[in-house]
Design a protein around this motif. Structure first.
Motif, PDB file in Angstrom:
ATOM      1  N   ASP A   1       0.866  -1.181   0.000  1.00  0.00           N
ATOM      2  CA  ASP A   1       0.000   0.000   0.000  1.00  0.00           C
ATOM      3  C   ASP A   1       0.905   1.234   0.000  1.00  0.00           C
ATOM      4  O   ASP A   1       1.495   1.582   1.028  1.00  0.00           O
ATOM      5  N   PRO A   2       1.052   1.919  -1.152  1.00  0.00           N
ATOM      6  CA  PRO A   2       1.990   3.053  -1.214  1.00  0.00           C
ATOM      7  C   PRO A   2       1.527   4.264  -0.412  1.00  0.00           C
ATOM      8  O   PRO A   2       2.349   5.052   0.056  1.00  0.00           O
TER       9      PRO A   2
ATOM     10  N   PHE B   1      -8.337   2.530  -5.227  1.00  0.00           N
ATOM     11  CA  PHE B   1      -9.648   2.337  -4.614  1.00  0.00           C
ATOM     12  C   PHE B   1      -9.562   2.016  -3.124  1.00  0.00           C
ATOM     13  O   PHE B   1     -10.580   1.738  -2.499  1.00  0.00           O
ATOM     14  N   ASP B   2      -8.346   2.019  -2.552  1.00  0.00           N
ATOM     15  CA  ASP B   2      -8.176   1.683  -1.136  1.00  0.00           C
ATOM     16  C   ASP B   2      -8.807   0.322  -0.814  1.00  0.00           C
ATOM     17  O   ASP B   2      -9.472   0.158   0.216  1.00  0.00           O
TER      18      ASP B   2
ATOM     19  N   TYR C   1     -11.857  -6.220   0.477  1.00  0.00           N
ATOM     20  CA  TYR C   1     -11.834  -5.579   1.796  1.00  0.00           C
ATOM     21  C   TYR C   1     -11.545  -4.096   1.629  1.00  0.00           C
ATOM     22  O   TYR C   1     -10.511  -3.713   1.075  1.00  0.00           O
ATOM     23  N   SER C   2     -12.456  -3.260   2.092  1.00  0.00           N
ATOM     24  CA  SER C   2     -12.304  -1.807   2.002  1.00  0.00           C
ATOM     25  C   SER C   2     -11.526  -1.297   3.201  1.00  0.00           C
ATOM     26  O   SER C   2     -11.952  -1.484   4.351  1.00  0.00           O
ATOM     27  N   LEU C   3     -10.380  -0.656   2.943  1.00  0.00           N
ATOM     28  CA  LEU C   3      -9.624  -0.075   4.043  1.00  0.00           C
ATOM     29  C   LEU C   3     -10.290   1.179   4.585  1.00  0.00           C
ATOM     30  O   LEU C   3     -10.042   1.570   5.729  1.00  0.00           O
ATOM     31  N   ALA C   4     -11.130   1.805   3.772  1.00  0.00           N
ATOM     32  CA  ALA C   4     -11.787   3.038   4.206  1.00  0.00           C
ATOM     33  C   ALA C   4     -12.827   2.778   5.290  1.00  0.00           C
ATOM     34  O   ALA C   4     -12.939   3.545   6.244  1.00  0.00           O
ATOM     35  N   ASN C   5     -13.592   1.693   5.128  1.00  0.00           N
ATOM     36  CA  ASN C   5     -14.659   1.455   6.106  1.00  0.00           C
ATOM     37  C   ASN C   5     -14.603   0.076   6.760  1.00  0.00           C
ATOM     38  O   ASN C   5     -15.483  -0.264   7.562  1.00  0.00           O
TER      39      ASN C   5
ATOM     40  N   TRP D   1     -13.146  -3.612 -16.531  1.00  0.00           N
ATOM     41  CA  TRP D   1     -13.986  -2.449 -16.832  1.00  0.00           C
ATOM     42  C   TRP D   1     -13.087  -1.357 -17.374  1.00  0.00           C
ATOM     43  O   TRP D   1     -11.863  -1.417 -17.240  1.00  0.00           O
ATOM     44  N   LYS D   2     -13.676  -0.369 -18.020  1.00  0.00           N
ATOM     45  CA  LYS D   2     -12.881   0.732 -18.564  1.00  0.00           C
ATOM     46  C   LYS D   2     -12.267   1.533 -17.421  1.00  0.00           C
ATOM     47  O   LYS D   2     -12.923   1.849 -16.432  1.00  0.00           O
ATOM     48  N   THR D   3     -10.994   1.852 -17.573  1.00  0.00           N
ATOM     49  CA  THR D   3     -10.285   2.608 -16.547  1.00  0.00           C
ATOM     50  C   THR D   3     -10.904   3.995 -16.389  1.00  0.00           C
ATOM     51  O   THR D   3     -11.225   4.656 -17.384  1.00  0.00           O
ATOM     52  N   VAL D   4     -11.079   4.434 -15.144  1.00  0.00           N
ATOM     53  CA  VAL D   4     -11.657   5.757 -14.884  1.00  0.00           C
ATOM     54  C   VAL D   4     -10.574   6.678 -14.330  1.00  0.00           C
ATOM     55  O   VAL D   4      -9.622   6.240 -13.688  1.00  0.00           O
ATOM     56  N   ALA D   5     -10.733   7.972 -14.592  1.00  0.00           N
ATOM     57  CA  ALA D   5      -9.777   8.973 -14.110  1.00  0.00           C
ATOM     58  C   ALA D   5     -10.100   9.360 -12.665  1.00  0.00           C
ATOM     59  O   ALA D   5     -11.263   9.428 -12.270  1.00  0.00           O
ATOM     60  N   LYS D   6      -9.071   9.577 -11.872  1.00  0.00           N
ATOM     61  CA  LYS D   6      -9.163  10.055 -10.492  1.00  0.00           C
ATOM     62  C   LYS D   6     -10.182   9.271  -9.659  1.00  0.00           C
ATOM     63  O   LYS D   6     -11.100   9.842  -9.062  1.00  0.00           O
ATOM     64  N   PRO D   7     -10.018   7.952  -9.586  1.00  0.00           N
ATOM     65  CA  PRO D   7     -10.941   7.166  -8.756  1.00  0.00           C
ATOM     66  C   PRO D   7     -10.667   7.383  -7.274  1.00  0.00           C
ATOM     67  O   PRO D   7      -9.522   7.650  -6.870  1.00  0.00           O
ATOM     68  N   THR D   8     -11.686   7.270  -6.460  1.00  0.00           N
ATOM     69  CA  THR D   8     -11.529   7.408  -5.003  1.00  0.00           C
ATOM     70  C   THR D   8     -11.956   6.155  -4.256  1.00  0.00           C
ATOM     71  O   THR D   8     -11.643   6.012  -3.075  1.00  0.00           O
ATOM     72  N   GLY D   9     -12.684   5.268  -4.891  1.00  0.00           N
ATOM     73  CA  GLY D   9     -13.137   4.065  -4.216  1.00  0.00           C
ATOM     74  C   GLY D   9     -14.016   3.241  -5.127  1.00  0.00           C
ATOM     75  O   GLY D   9     -14.394   3.664  -6.223  1.00  0.00           O
ATOM     76  N   LEU D  10     -14.292   2.020  -4.670  1.00  0.00           N
ATOM     77  CA  LEU D  10     -15.217   1.177  -5.417  1.00  0.00           C
ATOM     78  C   LEU D  10     -15.995   0.313  -4.449  1.00  0.00           C
ATOM     79  O   LEU D  10     -15.627   0.146  -3.280  1.00  0.00           O
ATOM     80  N   LYS D  11     -17.068  -0.247  -4.954  1.00  0.00           N
ATOM     81  CA  LYS D  11     -17.885  -1.165  -4.176  1.00  0.00           C
ATOM     82  C   LYS D  11     -18.394  -2.256  -5.104  1.00  0.00           C
ATOM     83  O   LYS D  11     -19.121  -1.992  -6.062  1.00  0.00           O
ATOM     84  N   PHE D  12     -17.944  -3.496  -4.870  1.00  0.00           N
ATOM     85  CA  PHE D  12     -18.485  -4.629  -5.602  1.00  0.00           C
ATOM     86  C   PHE D  12     -19.820  -5.029  -4.982  1.00  0.00           C
ATOM     87  O   PHE D  12     -19.992  -4.977  -3.755  1.00  0.00           O
TER      88      PHE D  12
END
Length: 636
Positions: free
Chosen positions: A389-390, A493-494, A513-517, A580-591
């Motif tokens: 995790d950089p 996407f953390d 596993y979401s590190l954010a929540n 999926w198509k790469t998105v610019a400036k992502p902040t997170g995702l939810k499967f």
């Protein structure tokens, strides 16, 4: 005039306001590139077909230990990397490199891929990789694509388990191995040298097999034209390697060790991007807490420094007896004077004395014994995947279960000193067959200083016979991890992705596993008897993002009887991905999570998340340039 200036000011103010970007919902599915036994293009080979040293087919064996006419195809694909190469005038080619965990020596295939605009990958052609110059490919496991892989055209993987350096012996009255006497691994091994079990002799083993040639990190490189080069890095030692992960500095490599009573290692290259010389270290852990998987501080013990060509010469010309003198342990008194006790590799206590001038040989050919000899910790059980995790500058890593030497003088909850006798007993944790994922903090020099469990699995509650949703074979809670294996981190996407290799969930699972929540979502479930391997994240290849997932040996480790079910999907393995198509400036995702597999139809089939929601940062448009002087006057 004033109206024009006011209008321009309004336009400038509006142009710098942030625009809230709505989440993107993408329908996704697990897509297969190849199943074992398939062909690609005009290749004469089947994906996973096992070959001998001369590149000819290996055949299945009959009850007498003789070859049949049925070519052997492995259903054990493991790490499958995507390598993007660049040719003349910016032309691109994409390759898949897949190695197979078994048999040993095993096989590796390079597959040229086509990439459609929607990210779909199609095999165009395929060929096996020739490892004969290096003695074959011994039990490769997970791997990593190092930073700068498109530049290097390379990736490193690992070999596990390392064969014992002590030659096998058996009574003189049985100078040949019969099929009943040969283990499954050795039955699979010798056809590589075109020797089948019926013809194995001790003289042949001594003649053809040097264990110090095996158990090292290897690397495979492919260029735009499909030319392949192979490397074996003796500089990283010799272990039952599970994973080698190269940090972004292209110098520091963390190495996990798979087995019983194993350790944790770090290699630091002398020069960035060049693994041919460097220094090898082993970790010494001091436990600070035993709750929730435990917490530890970490120190590093230098084992040795070396250059690859020199270490290769050592491997080809050294025996175990050249490195160590051995003696017997006596309960109550321990090792004789001058000998050091080592307990590593599940072999129980050993009494060793390093011979003069053999420090380097011990460090790089008997790495785990050398680590224990110098006081490093060798009590862990099946140390598996590792990733980085950089943003937080920490590693995430997994182990299959907390057991044996990790317990305080216990074995599966039963009092036993077998795995701690003669060792340091550095780790004292409660038994947990479902295990944990850990995090390790790195300092400014990329050295791990602490380790702490992040989240753990849990033993399932006893099944209620009246509850149709309860499966007594799920001995670990189905809503938590069990025997975590491969890991991959999605820094944009953390999110940490965890693949299982477990016998405590009837169907193995890949988790998000979401590190954010701190939420854990089930996103992939594999058929009976299989495991999830090859978990790896590629954020942008040709405008598409890829999460790789391999389904290894369906119906192979358990539930073999279900392979004949009407709903059976067959014993052939899958190498596949989500995209999926790469998105610019992502902040997170939810499967979108899936439920546990419950019915026979669900347990016989791969099942996956149908949707991913991608969150993006607010976009602030660049402000409009102020019009040139006099322009507004001319407009109005």
């Amino acid at each position: 005039m004033r109206l024009a200036v006011a209008l321009a000011a309004l336009l400038l103010a509006a142009s710098v306001q942030a625009v809230t970007l709505p989440p993107l919902e993408r329908a996704i599915a697990y897509r297969s590139i190849l199943r074992t036994g398939n062909t690609a293009g005009k290749s004469p080979w089947r994906f996973g077909q096992v070959l001998n040293k001369a590149g000819l087919p290996v055949f299945e064996v009959d009850e007498s230990g003789n070859p049949t006419e049925e070519p052997r195809v492995s259903n054990n694909p493991d790490f499958s990397s995507l390598i993007e190469t660049t040719g003349p005038f910016g032309a691109r080619k994409l390759y898949l490199i897949t190695h197979f965990e078994a048999p040993a020596p095993s096989v590796q295939y390079v597959v040229e891929l086509g990439q459609a605009p929607d990210g779909t990958l199609t095999p165009r052609n395929m060929k096996p990789v020739d490892w004969s110059a290096l003695g074959g490919l011994w039990n490769p496991a997970p791997g990593s694509a190092p930073p700068g892989a498109p530049t290097w055209g390379a990736r490193s993987t690992s070999r596990m388990p390392a064969p014992s350096p002590r030659p096998p012996t058996w009574p003189a009255s049985r100078p040949r191995w019969t099929p009943a006497a040969a283990t499954a691994r050795w039955r699979d091994t010798w056809p590589y040298w075109d020797v089948y079990p019926a013809d194995i002799t001790l003289d042949l083993i001594k003649q053809k097999f040097n264990p110090y040639k095996y158990g090292h990190i290897h690397e495979t490189r492919v260029d735009f034209k499909g030319n392949v080069n192979t490397f074996k890095w003796y500089t990283m030692g010799r272990l039952a390697f599970e994973m080698a992960y190269v940090l972004p500095d292209k110098k520091t490599v963390y190495l996990t060790d798979d087995g019983t009573n194993v350790g944790f290692y770090k290699f630091v290259a002398t020069k960035a991007g060049d693994m041919s010389a460097g220094t090898l270290f082993a970790a010494k852990f001091t436990q600070t807490d035993a709750t929730n998987g435990g917490s530890f501080t970490t120190q590093w013990i230098q084992l040795g420094s070396g250059v690859n060509k020199d270490l290769r010469a050592l491997a080809l010309n050294t025996t175990f007896a050249d490195i160590f003198e051995t003696a017997s342990w006596t309960d109550g008194t321990g090792c004789p004077p001058g000998f050091t006790s080592v307990n590593e590799g599940g072999r129980a206590v050993q009494c060793l004395k390093l011979k003069p001038g053999m420090d380097t040989a011990a460090a790089f050919l008997e790495t785990r014994r050398s680590a224990g000899y110098k006081g490093a910790t060798t009590v862990f059980s099946k140390w598996e995947g590792i990733t980085f995790d950089p943003k937080r500058k920490q590693l995430y890593t997994s182990m299959t279960s907390i057991r044996y030497g990790m317990e305080d003088n216990k074995k599966k909850g039963v009092a036993s000193t077998t795995y701690d006798k003669g060792g340091n007993n550095d780790v004292k944790l409660p038994y947990n067959p479902c295990d944990c994922v850990f995090k390790l903090a790195l300092d400014a020099s990329n050295s791990a200083t602490t380790m702490q469990a992040m989240f753990c699995g849990a033993v399932a509650a006893p099944c209620d016979p009246e509850d149709p949703t309860c499966n007594p074979l799920d001995t670990c809670d189905v809503n938590a991890i069990s025997s975590p294996d491969n890991l991959s981190f999605m820094p944009e996407f953390d999110t940490l992705v965890v693949g299982e290799d477990t016998s405590d969930h009837q169907n193995d699972v890949m988790w998000s596993y979401s590190l954010a929540n701190g939420t854990l979502d089930r996103i992939f479930s594999t058929p009976y008897g299989s495991e999830v391997t090859g978990t790896y994240w590629y954020p942008n290849i040709g405008g598409s993002s890829y999460l790789m997932a391999v389904i290894q040996h369906p119906y192979g480790e358990s539930d073999q009887d279900h392979v004949t079910d009407p709903e059976s999907t067959g014993p052939e393995a899958w190498v596949g991905y989500f995209t999926w198509k790469t998105v610019a400036k992502p902040t997170g995702l939810k499967f979108e999570p899936i439920t546990p597999s419950m019915t026979d139809e669900e347990k016989n089939s791969p099942r996956w998340t149908p949707k991913v929601t991608l969150y993006r940062a607010d976009r602030t448009p660049a402000p409009l340039r102020r019009p040139a002087r006099g322009l507004l006057q001319r407009w109005f």
